[in-house]
Design a protein around this motif. Structure first.
Motif, PDB file in Angstrom:
ATOM      1  N   GLY A 105       0.803  -1.227   0.000  1.00  0.00           N
ATOM      2  CA  GLY A 105       0.000   0.000   0.000  1.00  0.00           C
ATOM      3  C   GLY A 105       0.830   1.269   0.000  1.00  0.00           C
ATOM      4  N   ASN A 106       2.030   1.213   0.582  1.00  0.00           N
ATOM      5  CA  ASN A 106       2.873   2.413   0.654  1.00  0.00           C
ATOM      6  C   ASN A 106       3.955   2.450  -0.412  1.00  0.00           C
ATOM      7  N   ILE A 107       3.868   1.551  -1.414  1.00  0.00           N
ATOM      8  CA  ILE A 107       4.859   1.518  -2.493  1.00  0.00           C
ATOM      9  C   ILE A 107       4.267   2.162  -3.743  1.00  0.00           C
ATOM     10  N   GLN A 108       5.025   3.070  -4.347  1.00  0.00           N
ATOM     11  CA  GLN A 108       4.549   3.721  -5.567  1.00  0.00           C
ATOM     12  C   GLN A 108       4.329   2.669  -6.652  1.00  0.00           C
ATOM     13  N   ARG A 109       3.227   2.784  -7.390  1.00  0.00           N
ATOM     14  CA  ARG A 109       2.879   1.750  -8.359  1.00  0.00           C
ATOM     15  C   ARG A 109       2.619   2.331  -9.741  1.00  0.00           C
TER      16      ARG A 109
END
Length: 322
Positions: A105-109
């Motif tokens: 959820g906190n990783i740029q995608r």
């Protein structure tokens, strides 16, 4: 031991999207491991997944409502995190709150839901930056047809469209028959070359355009003063003596960095770096050189290919036996 650039994690319900993502990453020049050749749920499948994650430089997870609810995707992410593997989320289907699990959820995608090509370029650029590779995102060229195949439902066949098309084709066929002389013979087109050489300043690619595996051993590629034998490819750590249909093998000068796979190729079976002084396909070494390099097998000259001097990618075709 084989090392992969990317381990691809996905839900089986996203198989169609997975196939397009896999092929796009490979066409960009990344070595991708997938489990599509294994039977899910078996002990060998589980062991293969663990081994592949351990020997992959990063993990790409295809995000969707189904992958969020997949126990195996969750386990793959946990295993990747425990081995400190970089994880790259790729949002492919569904709304964010439905598709993005807590673990990433906190990783740029990257996002391919509306713009497949743009999203894949973002993903490939991020992977190359993380892995310290030359940016391969410019090689991501997905046609409009491929994009719509993933993101849109196919149009239904309608007779209102089909009937005029059928009539037009019948008319064309009748015209061709009437124009034929009674004594004329049908001449079959000569079969296309088995292998196409694609080359520019930085790399040369052997591309098997046939529909069968070909023997590529014993080839000698030479220009004046510079000779390279295909039998040396075994020393690259990826021995390749036979090239599968649609697959490629690449050469590039040492120090140039790993090259991207041309978009025509299905998969890169292997590659080899060679000393700059042995690069035979360019005309930059000496003005006195011949304007071409030769491809030989024994005493037989299979092709004479023009040297790359400047400009776009050049090609040359040769015949090889299965």
């Amino acid at each position: 031991m084989t090392t992969y650039d990317v381990f691809l994690s996905y839900s089986r319900r996203d198989s169609r999207i997975f196939q397009t993502v896999r092929d796009t990453l490979r066409n960009a020049g990344l070595v991708v491991w997938t489990d599509d050749h294994l039977k899910p749920g078996t002990a060998s499948w589980k062991n293969a997944i663990e081994h592949a994650i351990e020997h992959s430089r990063c993990v790409v997870v295809i995000l969707s409502p189904d992958s969020k609810n997949s126990v195996w995707v969750e386990r793959e992410l946990d295993y990747a995190s425990s081995h400190r593997k970089p994880i790259f989320p790729l949002l492919a289907r569904g709304k964010e709150h439905e598709a993005v699990p807590f673990e990433v959820g906190n990783i740029q995608r990257a996002d391919i839901r509306e713009d497949f090509t743009g999203g894949m370029r973002t993903l490939v650029s991020a992977i190359c930056t993380e892995l310290g590779m030359r940016d391969l995102s410019r090689r991501v060229g997905v046609s409009f047809a491929e994009t719509t195949r993933v993101h849109r439902k196919p149009k239904r066949w309608r007779w209102a469209t089909a009937v005029p098309l059928v009539i037009a084709l019948l008319g064309l066929a009748l015209t061709m028959i009437l124009r034929m002389d009674v004594g004329s013979r049908v001449v079959l087109a000569e079969r296309a070359a088995d292998v196409r050489l694609l080359y520019d300043e930085e790399s040369l690619t052997l591309y098997n355009v046939s529909n069968q595996t070909l023997d590529i051993s014993g080839l000698t590629l030479r220009s004046e003063g510079r000779v390279f034998s295909s039998d040396e490819w075994a020393a690259s750590g990826r021995a390749v003596y036979r090239l599968a249909a649609g697959d490629c093998f690449q050469l590039w000068p040492r120090g140039a960095g790993q090259q991207a796979i041309p978009p025509e190729c299905r998969y890169r079976q292997g590659w080899r770096e060679i000393n700059t002084g042995r690069v035979f396909w360019t005309g930059q070494a000496s003005a006195a050189m011949s304007a071409a390099f030769e491809v030989r097998r024994g005493d037989d000259v299979l092709a004479r290919c023009g040297l790359w001097v400047d400009g776009s990618v050049r090609s040359c075709e040769i015949r090889l036996r299965p």
